[in-house]
Motif scaffolding. Structure first.
Motif, PDB file in Angstrom:
ATOM      1  N   ARG A  11       5.784  -0.537  20.222  1.00  0.00           N
ATOM      2  CA  ARG A  11       5.329  -1.910  20.001  1.00  0.00           C
ATOM      3  C   ARG A  11       4.037  -1.941  19.191  1.00  0.00           C
ATOM      4  N   MET A  12       3.156  -0.961  19.436  1.00  0.00           N
ATOM      5  CA  MET A  12       1.910  -0.882  18.672  1.00  0.00           C
ATOM      6  C   MET A  12       2.192  -0.668  17.194  1.00  0.00           C
ATOM      7  N   GLN A  13       3.122   0.227  16.895  1.00  0.00           N
ATOM      8  CA  GLN A  13       3.466   0.493  15.499  1.00  0.00           C
ATOM      9  C   GLN A  13       4.054  -0.748  14.844  1.00  0.00           C
ATOM     10  N   GLU A  14       4.858  -1.502  15.602  1.00  0.00           N
ATOM     11  CA  GLU A  14       5.459  -2.721  15.067  1.00  0.00           C
ATOM     12  C   GLU A  14       4.401  -3.766  14.741  1.00  0.00           C
ATOM     13  N   GLU A  15       3.314  -3.792  15.491  1.00  0.00           N
ATOM     14  CA  GLU A  15       2.283  -4.819  15.322  1.00  0.00           C
ATOM     15  C   GLU A  15       1.027  -4.297  14.625  1.00  0.00           C
ATOM     16  N   GLY A  16       1.076  -3.055  14.137  1.00  0.00           N
ATOM     17  CA  GLY A  16      -0.016  -2.532  13.340  1.00  0.00           C
ATOM     18  C   GLY A  16      -1.264  -2.161  14.119  1.00  0.00           C
ATOM     19  N   LEU A  17      -1.139  -1.833  15.398  1.00  0.00           N
ATOM     20  CA  LEU A  17      -2.277  -1.398  16.200  1.00  0.00           C
ATOM     21  C   LEU A  17      -2.419   0.116  16.132  1.00  0.00           C
ATOM     22  N   GLN A  18      -3.644   0.569  15.885  1.00  0.00           N
ATOM     23  CA  GLN A  18      -3.904   2.008  15.900  1.00  0.00           C
ATOM     24  C   GLN A  18      -4.176   2.526  17.316  1.00  0.00           C
ATOM     25  N   ALA A  19      -4.652   1.634  18.196  1.00  0.00           N
ATOM     26  CA  ALA A  19      -4.971   2.066  19.561  1.00  0.00           C
ATOM     27  C   ALA A  19      -4.960   0.869  20.502  1.00  0.00           C
ATOM     28  N   CYS A  20      -4.731   1.160  21.786  1.00  0.00           N
ATOM     29  CA  CYS A  20      -4.934   0.191  22.868  1.00  0.00           C
ATOM     30  C   CYS A  20      -5.954   0.778  23.834  1.00  0.00           C
ATOM     31  N   ASP A 112     -16.886  -1.937  12.264  1.00  0.00           N
ATOM     32  CA  ASP A 112     -15.724  -1.739  11.392  1.00  0.00           C
ATOM     33  C   ASP A 112     -14.395  -1.922  12.111  1.00  0.00           C
ATOM     34  N   LEU A 113     -14.410  -1.895  13.444  1.00  0.00           N
ATOM     35  CA  LEU A 113     -13.169  -2.023  14.197  1.00  0.00           C
ATOM     36  C   LEU A 113     -12.678  -3.467  14.210  1.00  0.00           C
ATOM     37  N   ASN A 114     -11.370  -3.635  14.175  1.00  0.00           N
ATOM     38  CA  ASN A 114     -10.737  -4.947  14.328  1.00  0.00           C
ATOM     39  C   ASN A 114     -10.237  -5.043  15.764  1.00  0.00           C
ATOM     40  N   LEU A 115     -11.051  -5.634  16.643  1.00  0.00           N
ATOM     41  CA  LEU A 115     -10.728  -5.694  18.067  1.00  0.00           C
ATOM     42  C   LEU A 115      -9.941  -6.970  18.362  1.00  0.00           C
ATOM     43  N   VAL A 116      -8.759  -6.802  19.002  1.00  0.00           N
ATOM     44  CA  VAL A 116      -7.887  -7.936  19.270  1.00  0.00           C
ATOM     45  C   VAL A 116      -7.455  -7.905  20.730  1.00  0.00           C
ATOM     46  N   ASP A 117      -6.841  -8.999  21.177  1.00  0.00           N
ATOM     47  CA  ASP A 117      -6.327  -9.105  22.540  1.00  0.00           C
ATOM     48  C   ASP A 117      -5.222  -8.070  22.744  1.00  0.00           C
ATOM     49  N   GLY A 118      -5.399  -7.227  23.743  1.00  0.00           N
ATOM     50  CA  GLY A 118      -4.433  -6.154  23.982  1.00  0.00           C
ATOM     51  C   GLY A 118      -3.291  -6.548  24.894  1.00  0.00           C
ATOM     52  N   ASN A 119      -2.649  -7.704  24.621  1.00  0.00           N
ATOM     53  CA  ASN A 119      -1.613  -8.174  25.539  1.00  0.00           C
ATOM     54  C   ASN A 119      -0.288  -7.435  25.384  1.00  0.00           C
ATOM     55  N   LEU A 120      -0.200  -6.464  24.470  1.00  0.00           N
ATOM     56  CA  LEU A 120       1.000  -5.641  24.397  1.00  0.00           C
ATOM     57  C   LEU A 120       1.251  -4.917  25.720  1.00  0.00           C
TER      58      LEU A 120
END
Length: 351
Positions: A11-20, A112-120
């Motif tokens: 799911r992370m790869q699908e949504e372009g997240l490098q980390a949770c 530099d990080l793009n921090l987003v809601d980690g609801n995955l």
């Protein structure tokens, strides 16, 4: 464990997240099968789109991890946030439980990080696998067993607090569990408070009784509410309205509907009976390793229901200074509808 990590990484790869970045203790237990209690000290499970997950943990807390995880230690003389930051790049999902003191420092150290809601993580956990489903069923069966005892324990002359204590003892006797949350017991006009705290009110003939309770089985929670009347009560018609709302909500559950549609099914019954303003909370909540998990069965939650999700259906009507009624069951979503996990009767409220 590995399958759960892989589901999240996909799911992370699908949504372009490098980390949770995960700090919720129940979420970490979900992935690692270990329980954690670190007080105010930093703890973080970092799952990257590829590679081994890392658990950043103070060396004060002894722990052996499976080989599928890497344990990263720090001590009280080191900056845990700086250590966490070493493993983060790009777009990072951060769960809502990481303390703001750590998050603000991370934001300052790594603009530099793009921090987003980690609801995955919430989405992964919301769909229970077969093993989890079996544990949820057993937790609810144990809760049913204790609720049958509750009917015997409700006796004139007892206080709310006495009944609460007896219910908690019954959990230990019949379910080998402490309550999964603070047991709610309310009499008469106190039933108008959805989160009433048991007090010294004494039960007398003609009063209503709300009992909201749950226990655990191998870490998984149950949750059920029943309303009773000690003799006949003016709220019996209100009870039938709530029961019909509960049944309407259950009937609406199936894959593909939205949570807001299920809420609407319950709320419509109560509104048509003229009690709309007195249904003052959401229809339900997700449940699993935590009593309250995403997602909400509410008017504003448009997430689509999937097979394997487990949540409560608990409509209620609360009349200030008069009383209230709530009926709560847990449902497990199946391929074409749902399985109700509670079997305690709802058509016998008068004791």
């Amino acid at each position: 464990m590995k399958e759960r990590i892989e589901r999240l990484q996909k799911r992370m790869q699908e949504e372009g997240l490098q980390a949770c970045l995960i700090s919720d203790h129940s979420a970490m237990e979900y992935f690692i099968h270990r329980q954690f209690s670190c007080g105010e000290r930093l703890i973080a499970l970092i799952i990257t789109a590829q590679g081994l997950p890392k658990l950043v943990l103070n060396e004060l807390f002894p722990l052996e991890l499976p080989s599928d995880f890497e344990l990263v230690r720090y001590n009280d003389t080191e900056d845990g946030v700086q250590i966490v930051s070493q493993f983060l790049t790009g777009k990072v999902g951060v769960d809502k439980f990481w303390p703001s003191g750590f998050l603000i420092r991370l934001m300052a150290q790594r603009p530099d990080l793009n921090l987003v809601d980690g609801n995955l993580v919430d989405r992964i956990r919301s769909v229970k696998d077969k093993e989890e489903q079996a544990k949820m069923r057993q937790a609810s069966l144990n809760n049913d067993r204790v609720m049958a005892r509750v009917r015997e324990l409700i006796q004139i002359g007892k206080t709310e607090k006495q009944l609460e204590q007896e219910i908690n003892a019954a959990f230990r006797e019949l379910a080998d569990s402490d309550p999964s949350f603070d047991t709610i017991v309310a009499f008469a006009e106190n039933c108008a408070d959805p989160h009433a705290v048991p007090g010294e009110k004494v039960l007398t003939e003609g009063m209503s009784v709300i009992v909201d309770m749950g226990c655990r089985f191998e870490g998984y929670c149950s949750d059920m509410t029943r309303t009773f009347f000690v003799g006949h009560n003016s709220m019996e018609a209100v009870y039938e309205t709530v029961r019909q709302a509960n049944l309407a909500g259950i009937a609406a559950v199936k894959p593909g509907v939205r949570f807001c549609d299920i809420d609407r099914a319950c709320r419509q019954v109560i509104e048509q009976a003229g009690y709309g303003p007195y249904f003052i909370h959401r229809t339900g909540h997700g449940i699993g390793l935590s009593v309250h998990e995403p997602f909400d069965v509410s008017a504003v939650d448009e997430i689509v229901v999937e097979e394997g999700m487990c949540f409560s259906i608990e409509p209620g009507i609360y009349l200030p200074n008069v009383g209230g009624v709530r009926i709560e069951d847990l449902v497990l979503v199946t391929a074409d509808g749902c399985e109700v996990l509670n079997h305690d009767p709802k058509d016998q409220p008068v004791l």
